[in-house]
Design a protein around this motif. Structure first.
Motif, PDB file in Angstrom:
ATOM      1  N   ALA A 248      43.525  34.431  40.346  1.00  0.00           N
ATOM      2  CA  ALA A 248      44.176  33.911  39.134  1.00  0.00           C
ATOM      3  C   ALA A 248      43.232  32.976  38.372  1.00  0.00           C
ATOM      4  O   ALA A 248      43.159  33.018  37.132  1.00  0.00           O
ATOM      5  N   LYS A 249      42.475  32.159  39.113  1.00  0.00           N
ATOM      6  CA  LYS A 249      41.600  31.199  38.433  1.00  0.00           C
ATOM      7  C   LYS A 249      40.395  31.888  37.782  1.00  0.00           C
ATOM      8  O   LYS A 249      39.921  31.457  36.729  1.00  0.00           O
ATOM      9  N   VAL A 250      39.899  32.935  38.417  1.00  0.00           N
ATOM     10  CA  VAL A 250      38.786  33.678  37.814  1.00  0.00           C
ATOM     11  C   VAL A 250      39.273  34.291  36.492  1.00  0.00           C
ATOM     12  O   VAL A 250      38.578  34.238  35.467  1.00  0.00           O
ATOM     13  N   LYS A 251      40.486  34.815  36.510  1.00  0.00           N
ATOM     14  CA  LYS A 251      41.032  35.394  35.268  1.00  0.00           C
ATOM     15  C   LYS A 251      41.175  34.314  34.198  1.00  0.00           C
ATOM     16  O   LYS A 251      40.885  34.540  33.026  1.00  0.00           O
ATOM     17  N   HIS A 252      41.593  33.152  34.628  1.00  0.00           N
ATOM     18  CA  HIS A 252      41.733  32.052  33.680  1.00  0.00           C
ATOM     19  C   HIS A 252      40.371  31.704  33.063  1.00  0.00           C
ATOM     20  O   HIS A 252      40.251  31.511  31.842  1.00  0.00           O
TER      21      HIS A 252
ATOM     22  N   GLY B  22      37.432  44.881  42.624  1.00  0.00           N
ATOM     23  CA  GLY B  22      37.026  43.641  41.974  1.00  0.00           C
ATOM     24  C   GLY B  22      38.220  43.055  41.245  1.00  0.00           C
ATOM     25  O   GLY B  22      39.320  43.634  41.253  1.00  0.00           O
ATOM     26  N   ILE B  23      37.996  41.926  40.584  1.00  0.00           N
ATOM     27  CA  ILE B  23      39.087  41.268  39.852  1.00  0.00           C
ATOM     28  C   ILE B  23      39.175  41.861  38.443  1.00  0.00           C
ATOM     29  O   ILE B  23      38.184  41.838  37.691  1.00  0.00           O
ATOM     30  N   GLU B  24      40.340  42.379  38.112  1.00  0.00           N
ATOM     31  CA  GLU B  24      40.514  43.022  36.804  1.00  0.00           C
ATOM     32  C   GLU B  24      40.318  42.011  35.672  1.00  0.00           C
ATOM     33  O   GLU B  24      40.768  40.866  35.776  1.00  0.00           O
ATOM     34  N   LEU B  25      39.634  42.432  34.621  1.00  0.00           N
ATOM     35  CA  LEU B  25      39.472  41.531  33.474  1.00  0.00           C
ATOM     36  C   LEU B  25      40.845  41.290  32.838  1.00  0.00           C
ATOM     37  O   LEU B  25      41.587  42.249  32.625  1.00  0.00           O
TER      38      LEU B  25
ATOM     39  N   TYR C  61      38.361  47.436  33.238  1.00  0.00           N
ATOM     40  CA  TYR C  61      37.170  46.838  33.836  1.00  0.00           C
ATOM     41  C   TYR C  61      37.528  45.865  34.956  1.00  0.00           C
ATOM     42  O   TYR C  61      38.585  45.226  34.918  1.00  0.00           O
ATOM     43  N   VAL C  62      36.597  45.737  35.906  1.00  0.00           N
ATOM     44  CA  VAL C  62      36.700  44.638  36.873  1.00  0.00           C
ATOM     45  C   VAL C  62      35.524  43.686  36.645  1.00  0.00           C
ATOM     46  O   VAL C  62      34.556  44.023  35.968  1.00  0.00           O
TER      47      VAL C  62
END
Ligand code: MSP
Length: 510
Positions: A102-106, A214-217, A223-224
Motif C-alpha cells: 500500500a505504501k509503495v502505491k502511495h 510485482g506491485i501493480e502501478l 504494469y507492475v
C-alpha cells in the motif's frame, strides 16, 4: 536525551538461501547495534527479504511452485537463520507484506501527481531469452546475447519513468554538504565520479505481459513496479512513513550495504527520497565482497559458504569474530577455512579461552574472594591502565568502521593479561604462605582485567562474554552498559567450574 539510531541491512533476494555474503552485513549490523546499546543508545535494527521481480518469479517457475509459497519458504529460512545465529533484529521486513504494498502505491501516486513520473516509449534491443532489454555493452563481439547466443530484436516498449536525471545536481550537492554520507571514502569518490556523467531517468515499470510478480502501478493496471523502486522504499516505510513518519528515527538512519548495490542506494534511492521531500539517510556504509578463489561468492557460482554450518563446526559466535577480524571494512577479503581455523585457534581457543581457564584454575585453588584496593602496587596499577586504553582503542575502531583495529586492541589486552600472569608468577607466590596477600592481589588484578575483556567483546562474542562474567561472579549484564568494563571490583565470586569457551578446531581434511 537518549540517542536513537536506526540500522538497516539490505533486504535479501529470496532466490538464494542465506550464505556468508548475506551474513556479513547482517553480523556487522548486529555487532554495531549491541555496541550502541551498551553505550545507552536506543537502536532499531531492520533486516528482511526482497521478494518481487523477475528473478524470483523465474526461480519459482523452474521449481514449478506458486510464487507466494516459494517466497514464504525462503523468507522464513532467512529469518530462522538469523534467529539461530543470535541476530538481534527488531524488524524483519518483507516486501510482500500488505502495508508495504500500500505504501509503495502511495509513493508512486504521489510522484505521479507531482509530475515526477512520466510515460514514455522506450526503444532498445530485447532478448526474449532474458526477458529484458540489453545494452550494447552487454552484447558479445558478434552482437549476440552472450547467454542465449541469439540476436536481440529491436523492440519498442512503453514504460513509466521516474525523472531521476533532475536530481543529479541535488545528489552531488548533498554528498558535498555531508562528507560522511557515503563511507568509506572510496565509495563516495566512486559515486561522485559516476554523477559527473550524464544521469538518465529510471524506468520504474514492467508491463504485465512479461512480469506479473510485482506491485501493480496504482495509475495503470497493465504494469507492475520495478523491483528496486519497490524494495528501496522499505527503509522509509518501516519508520511509519507516511502517516506516522518517525522523523527522529529516519534522521539517524544508517544503511549497511555491499558495494554491488552502491549505485541503487546512493543514486536511485537518494533521488527517490528527494522527490518525495525526504532527506537521504545519514550514512551509507559500504562493505566489500567475500571472495572464494578470487571470485565473488554467489549462488550462481555454486561456491557458497553456509553461515550456520560454520558455527556448528567451529563454535558459537566464531563466524562473527572471524568476519570482523579478517575483513577491512570496505575492501574485499578472501574466505578460507584455514584462515578461519587459525583465527579461532589463535584468538579464541588459545587466546581468550586459554586465559580464562588458566586464571580461573589458579583462582579456584588460591583466591579467597577479595583483595583490598590499598594492596595494589605500582606495577599492578600500570597493568590496570591497559583497561582504559583498550576501551578507547576499541571505540575508536568502531567509530571509524575499523573493526579490525578494535579486535586487535582487544587481543592485545588478552596477551597483556597473559604476560602479567607470567611476570607475577602466582603459582610461585602460592608456595609461600607469607605471600598469600600478594597472591590475592595478583589474582584480583587478573580478574579485573578479564572483566574488561569480557564486557568489551560482548557485541562480537555475546555468549563467551556472558559465560566469562558469570564464571568470575559478575552478575551485571554486559549488554546493559559498557561502564561495567571499567568498574573497579575488589570482590569476585569465582565459580567452581571453569567454562570451556572455545575448542581448538581443525580444518576438515576434504
Ligand atoms: N535485494 C537486493 C537489495 C535490496 S535493498 C533494498 C539485493 N539482494 S542480494 O541478496 O542479492 O544481496 C544483498 C547484499 O548481500 C549485497 O549487497 C551484499 O551486501 C551482500 N552480499 C551478497 N554476496 C556477497 C559477498 N560475496 N560478499 C559480501 N557481501 C555480499 O541485492
Amino acid at each position: 536525551m537518549t540517542k536513537r539510531s536506526y540500522l538497516t541491512t539490505p533486504l535479501y533476494y529470496v532466490n538464494a538461501r542465506p550464505h556468508l555474503g548475506h551474513s556479513y552485513t547482517t553480523i556487522v549490523a548486529d555487532v554495531m547495534k549491541r555496541h550502541r546499546l551498551q553505550r545507552g543508545e536506543e537502536v532499531v535494527f531492520l533486516t528482511g527479504t526482497d521478494e518481487h521481480g523477475e528473478k524470483i518469479e523465474q526461480m519459482a517457475k523452474t521449481q514449478d511452485r506458486p510464487v507466494m509459497d516459494f517466497v514464504n519458504e525462503v523468507s522464513a529460512d532467512f529469518r530462522a537463520t538469523w534467529e539461530k545465529m543470535g541476530i538481534s533484529f527488531d524488524i524483519f521486513y518483507r516486501t510482500t507484506q500488505l502495508d508495504h504494498v500500500a505504501k509503495v502505491k502511495h509513493a508512486l501516486q504521489t510522484l505521479k501527481d507531482k509530475g515526477e513520473i512520466v510515460f514514455r516509449e522506450y526503444e532498445g534491443l530485447y532478448c526474449v531469452g532474458c526477458e529484458r532489454f540489453l545494452t550494447e555493452s552487454e552484447l558479445n563481439a558478434k552482437g549476440l546475447c552472450p547467454d542465449h547466443e541469439k540476436k536481440p530484436e529491436p523492440r519498442k516498449e512503453a514504460n513509466y519513468f521516474f525523472l531521476m536525471s533532475k536530481y543529479q545536481g541535488a545528489i552531488l550537492a548533498h554528498i558535498e554538504a555531508h562528507p560522511d554520507f557515503i563511507q568509506p571514502e572510496q565509495f563516495k569518490n566512486e559515486t561522485v565520479s559516476f554523477l559527473k556523467q550524464p544521469l538518465g531517468d529510471l524506468c520504474i515499470s514492467r508491463p504485465k505481459a512479461r512480469l506479473t510478480w510485482g506491485i501493480e502501478l496504482p495509475f495503470d493496471s497493465n504494469y507492475v513496479t520495478y523491483v528496486w523502486f519497490d524494495a528501496l522504499l522499505n527503509y522509509l516505510c518501516a519508520t511509519g512513513w507516511p502517516e506516522n513518519f518517525d522523523q527522529g528515527m529516519w534522521s539517524e538512519c544508517t544503511h549497511l550495504i555491499g558495494k554491488d548495490i552502491l549505485k541503487t542506494h546512493a543514486i536511485y534511492w537518494s533521488a527517490m527520497l528527494l522527490a518525495l521531500g525526504v532527506k537521504p539517510p545519514k550514512h551509507l556504509q559500504v562493505g566489500g565482497f567475500w571472495l572464494i578463489d578470487g571470485t565473488k561468492m554467489s549462488k550462481s557460482l555454486g561456491n557458497v559458504v553456509r553461515p550456520l554450518e560454520m558455527e556448528e563446526k567451529f563454535g558459537k559466535d566464531t563466524l562473527r569474530f572471524f568476519l570482523l577480524r579478517e575483513m577491512s571494512f570496505g575492501l574485499d577479503a578472501t574466505f578460507g577455512i584455514e584462515s578461519y581455523v587459525n583465527c579461532v585457534n589463535a584468538y579464541l581457543a588459545n587466546g581468550m579461552g586459554n586465559l580464562v581457564s588458566r586464571v580461573l584454575t589458579l583462582c579456584q585453588k588460591n583466591f579467597k574472594g577479595s583483595f583490598p584496593e590499598t594492596s595494589l602496587t605500582d606495577a599492578d596499577r600500570k597493568a590496570l591502565e591497559k583497561r582504559a586504553q583498550t576501551v578507547v582503542a576499541w571505540d575508536k575502531g568502531f567509530s571509524e568502521l575499523k573493526f579490525q583495529n578494535s579486535l586487535k586492541a582487544w587481543s592485545e589486552l588478552v596477551t597483556h593479561v597473559d604476560l602479567y600472569v607470567n611476570e607475577m608468577k602466582p603459582w610461585a607466590l602460592a608456595k609461600d604462605p607469607a605471600l598469600s596477600d600478594r597472591l590475592q592481589t595478583v589474582l584480583g588484578v587478573c580478574l579485573q582485567l578479564i572483566q574488561t575483556m569480557a564486557v568489551l567483546i560482548y557485541p562480537v562474542l555475546p555468549h563467551a562474554s556472558r559465560e566469562t562474567l558469570q564464571a568470575i561472579g559478575v552478575e551485571k549484564d554486559p549488554a546493559a552498559s559498557v561502564d561495567l568494563a571499567l568498574e573497579n571490583r575488589f570482590e569476585f565470586k569465582v565459580s567452581l567450574t571453569v567454562p570451556k569457551l572455545f575448542m581448538r578446531v581443525q580444518a576438515p581434511l576434504d
